[in-house]
Design a protein around this motif. Structure first.
Motif, PDB file in Angstrom:
ATOM      1  N   LYS A 561       0.851  -1.186   0.000  1.00  8.24           N
ATOM      2  CA  LYS A 561       0.000   0.000   0.000  1.00  8.24           C
ATOM      3  C   LYS A 561       0.887   1.236   0.000  1.00  8.24           C
ATOM      4  O   LYS A 561       2.041   1.176   0.418  1.00  8.24           O
ATOM      5  N   PRO A 562       0.375   2.362  -0.463  1.00  6.76           N
ATOM      6  CA  PRO A 562       1.198   3.581  -0.490  1.00  6.76           C
ATOM      7  C   PRO A 562       1.731   3.923   0.891  1.00  6.76           C
ATOM      8  O   PRO A 562       1.112   3.618   1.915  1.00  6.76           O
ATOM      9  N   ARG A 563       2.884   4.566   0.916  1.00  9.11           N
ATOM     10  CA  ARG A 563       3.513   4.968   2.175  1.00  9.11           C
ATOM     11  C   ARG A 563       2.556   5.876   2.958  1.00  9.11           C
ATOM     12  O   ARG A 563       2.019   6.839   2.436  1.00  9.11           O
ATOM     13  N   GLY A 564       2.354   5.533   4.225  1.00 12.91           N
ATOM     14  CA  GLY A 564       1.446   6.303   5.056  1.00 12.91           C
ATOM     15  C   GLY A 564       0.042   5.753   5.113  1.00 12.91           C
ATOM     16  O   GLY A 564      -0.811   6.300   5.818  1.00 12.91           O
ATOM     17  N   THR A 565      -0.226   4.647   4.404  1.00  9.76           N
ATOM     18  CA  THR A 565      -1.554   4.025   4.414  1.00  9.76           C
ATOM     19  C   THR A 565      -1.566   2.874   5.417  1.00  9.76           C
ATOM     20  O   THR A 565      -0.695   1.991   5.350  1.00  9.76           O
ATOM     21  N   PRO A 566      -2.502   2.826   6.348  1.00  7.18           N
ATOM     22  CA  PRO A 566      -2.517   1.744   7.352  1.00  7.18           C
ATOM     23  C   PRO A 566      -2.910   0.400   6.750  1.00  7.18           C
ATOM     24  O   PRO A 566      -3.552   0.333   5.699  1.00  7.18           O
ATOM     25  N   GLY A 567      -2.486  -0.678   7.420  1.00  6.72           N
ATOM     26  CA  GLY A 567      -2.896  -2.025   7.021  1.00  6.72           C
ATOM     27  C   GLY A 567      -1.963  -2.735   6.078  1.00  6.72           C
ATOM     28  O   GLY A 567      -2.312  -3.787   5.523  1.00  6.72           O
ATOM     29  N   ASP A 568      -0.745  -2.235   5.873  1.00  3.13           N
ATOM     30  CA  ASP A 568       0.209  -2.866   4.958  1.00  3.13           C
ATOM     31  C   ASP A 568       0.922  -4.014   5.680  1.00  3.13           C
ATOM     32  O   ASP A 568       1.687  -3.793   6.619  1.00  3.13           O
ATOM     33  N   ARG A 569       0.688  -5.270   5.239  1.00  2.00           N
ATOM     34  CA  ARG A 569       1.323  -6.460   5.822  1.00  2.00           C
ATOM     35  C   ARG A 569       2.170  -7.197   4.796  1.00  2.00           C
ATOM     36  O   ARG A 569       2.485  -8.375   4.959  1.00  2.00           O
ATOM     37  N   SER A 570       2.547  -6.523   3.728  1.00  4.45           N
ATOM     38  CA  SER A 570       3.241  -7.203   2.627  1.00  4.45           C
ATOM     39  C   SER A 570       4.604  -7.754   3.040  1.00  4.45           C
ATOM     40  O   SER A 570       5.006  -8.832   2.590  1.00  4.45           O
TER      41      SER A 570
END
Length: 633
Positions: A561-570
């Motif tokens: 997800k874009p930097r600063g977007t919550p929920g990134d678990r990649s």
């Protein structure tokens, strides 16, 4: 003197003087009673000795009496300080690696690079490892510089690494200042893209430079450590690496601009300056205090055609004739590093992503400046996890050898040989160390267990949601990293060094007997030296990193997800995927033998000659030298 060395060397030298006219200072005579001139090819034992003389093994243990011109000091048991000076350069190199591993990814992301493109940038490391290290290995094996085989490459690689680190750290100032001469706005998109391109270019140069100096240092350690102390030398090297990691990660955790502002105005700049100072000073210490063999005294390698085709032909031939243990280690490394590569480069970002999630969920509309401050703090939190990881690794490297029975630093010949000494001395301290050894816990089995620990931790990243738990996972992985820095190099070095020592002994025997070696009594003359073998081993490490990089880029492409977007678990998914291949590495490790066995044609089938016994007694050194190097000196 280390334990297990037999009677004192002074006593042996005295006994030898009583039985050998040469050692006692008398001039040897021939059958007619006339004196025989002594020259560089004269044996120290006269051919007219009696049967008792024939059974004597002369070993003055490095006490040069002026007659033993053929004595090889490189087979003598080395002290703790020698091992420290020999391996200290790899600590400075590791500090440079630590800066790139802990802060490289956040730095590139701060320049505006996406995660998927950033993953492809890090393909520079494996590409340089797959190409540069074997190439440097071949060049250094054939180097005939008066400085030594490895020293020129260590110096050149260190200089290039220092320049690369400084150029990368000051990328904004260099590019922005240069383009501003032509009226470009430093805040424009074109200048930002130019900075990214410039930084990526220097990342590639940096990785090629680091691999050059690393190839030189690893071969330098193998060449200058006795064959019976290879496991000890690599154990010391892993400890020095652990210290380098701790210094690097501790520096990354601290607010350096507050304390060392004179080195730069950002954390990354100061870290790069510290890494440059550490690398330059430690390499200088090693090359000034440890003397390599003079390569000009060795037989010149046959001249071969240059070029890319010739290089790859040489590499493929060397791969086909790899020693058996080394081949198995390379197979293990191939699968293990598919998992290790993402963990090394993304651990900081993995912790950082967990750290920023609560703040992003509370305030998803932060300004770019607020995001920069948040992620800078998150990077320091992630670096602290790597600090715990480095401390765990160092503690493992210091303590674990006490519990593992030395195997790969055993003598080149087993105790069944008719000329192997069974005499040994023990001390109270050495007996205490023997009590600590866990029965059945060999270095190979410990390495296997480290793969299982790593895989378990990587699978756990999918369910961990707190910074403390994630930090604990990365810290536990330090155990696996400690064994990765120790076990494979110890196994390979023991096999290569023993083969090299026997080759030199055969060549020495041939000179004294004024005859050439025949295939039945010597090693294959086409057998590769340390540089190219370690280069091929690094190919087995680097090639899977290319696969890991491509796989990581694909996962990031779909899950990021874009930097600063919550929920990134990649990143957690990437780490867990690497754990799968590590299970394959564990299975392959179970197929490796616990002892380095020399080929059948290398075991003498006849009673050894005097010179063979003398050369082998020097090559053999100690009966056993533990991995807890230096504690018994």
């Amino acid at each position: 003197m280390a334990d297990g060395g037999g009677p004192s060397r002074a006593d042996e030298a005295e006994d030898a003087k009583e039985t050998s006219p040469t050692l006692s200072g008398e001039t040897p005579t021939n059958a007619e009673g006339t004196s025989k001139p002594i020259h560089e090819e004269s044996p120290l034992l006269s051919a007219s000795g009696d049967a008792e003389d024939d059974d004597l093994i002369v070993d003055n243990g490095g006490l040069d009496d002026g007659h033993d011109d053929d004595h090889d000091d490189y087979h003598d048991t080395k002290s703790l300080w020698y091992m420290i000076l020999l391996t200290i350069s790899i600590g400075g190199l590791q500090l440079a690696w630590a800066v790139e591993l802990s802060n490289g990814t956040p730095y590139l992301l701060s320049l505006g690079l996406s995660k998927s493109l950033m993953a492809l940038v890090w393909i520079a490391g494996p590409l340089s490892g797959a190409l540069v290290q074997p190439y440097v290995g071949i060049l250094s094996d054939n180097c005939r510089s008066p400085w030594g085989k490895r020293t020129p490459f260590m110096i050149a690689g260190s200089a290039a690494t220092i320049i690369s680190l400084l150029a990368l750290a000051w990328a904004r100032e260099i590019v922005g200042g240069f383009l501003s001469i032509f009226g470009a706005d430093r805040a424009s998109q074109g200048v930002k893209v130019s900075i990214i391109v410039f930084a990526v270019l220097w990342v590639y140069i940096l990785d090629f430079s680091i691999n050059t100096v690393q190839a030189g240092i690893r071969a330098f350690i193998l060449d200058c450590a006795p064959s019976h102390q290879q496991e000890a030398a690599n154990s010391m090297a892993s400890r020095i690496i652990g210290i380098g990691n701790i210094i690097g990660y501790l520096a990354g955790f601290l607010d350096l601009p507050k304390y060392m502002w004179f080195f730069g105005n950002t954390q990354f700049k100061i870290l790069c300056v510290i890494a440059c100072l550490a690398l330059g000073s430690t390499v200088a210490i090693s090359i000034m205090t440890i003397k390599e063999r003079d390569p000009r005294l060795e037989a010149a390698a046959p001249k071969t055609k240059g070029g890319i085709i010739a290089f790859f032909s040489t590499v493929f031939r060397s791969i086909r004739r790899l020693p058996p243990q080394t081949r198995k280690v390379c197979e293990v490394q191939f699968f293990a590093w598919i998992g290790f590569f993402p963990q090394l480069f993304y651990s900081t970002s993995y912790i950082a992503d967990i750290y920023v999630q609560p703040a992003l969920e509370t305030n998803p509309n932060m300004s770019p400046e607020e995001l920069d401050r948040l992620y800078e703090k998150a990077t320091r939190v992630g670096t602290f996890a790597l600090l715990v990881y480095a401390i765990t690794s160092l503690a493992t490297n210091v303590l674990l050898p006490f519990f593992i029975a030395p195997t790969y630093d055993a003598p080149a010949y087993d105790s069944t040989s008719s000329f192997h000494s069974n005499r040994s001395y023990t001390t109270r301290f050495s007996r205490f160390l023997d009590i600590l050894v866990i029965p059945g816990l060999t270095l190979r089995r410990a390495w296997l267990g480290s793969h299982l620990i790593f895989a378990s931790c990587m699978f756990s990243t999918l369910i961990v949601r707190s910074v403390a738990a994630a930090t604990a996972l990365i810290g536990i992985v330090g155990i696996s990293w400690a064994l990765t820095l120790w076990a494979p190099f110890a196994i390979i070095s023991a096999e290569v060094s023993k083969r090299d020592a026997l080759r030199r002994a055969r060549q020495s025997q041939s000179r004294f007997q004024n005859r050439t070696d025949d295939p039945e009594s010597s090693l294959d003359v086409k057998e590769d030296q340390a540089g190219v073998i370690l280069g091929i081993h690094n190919m087995a490490i680097a090639a899977p990193q290319i696969l890991a990089t491509i796989g990581s880029s694909i996962i990031f492409k779909f899950l990021q997800k874009p930097r600063g977007t919550p929920g990134d678990r990649s990143i957690a998914v990437v780490l867990a995927a690497g754990g799968i291949s590590t299970l394959v590495a564990a299975w392959l490790t179970s197929r490796i033998k616990d002892e380095v066995e020399l080929p059948g044609e290398m075991v003498p089938t006849e009673e050894p000659t005097r010179e063979e016994r003398r050369s082998l007694s020097r090559e053999r050194g100690l009966v056993r030298s533990g991995s807890y190097v230096g504690l018994e000196y």
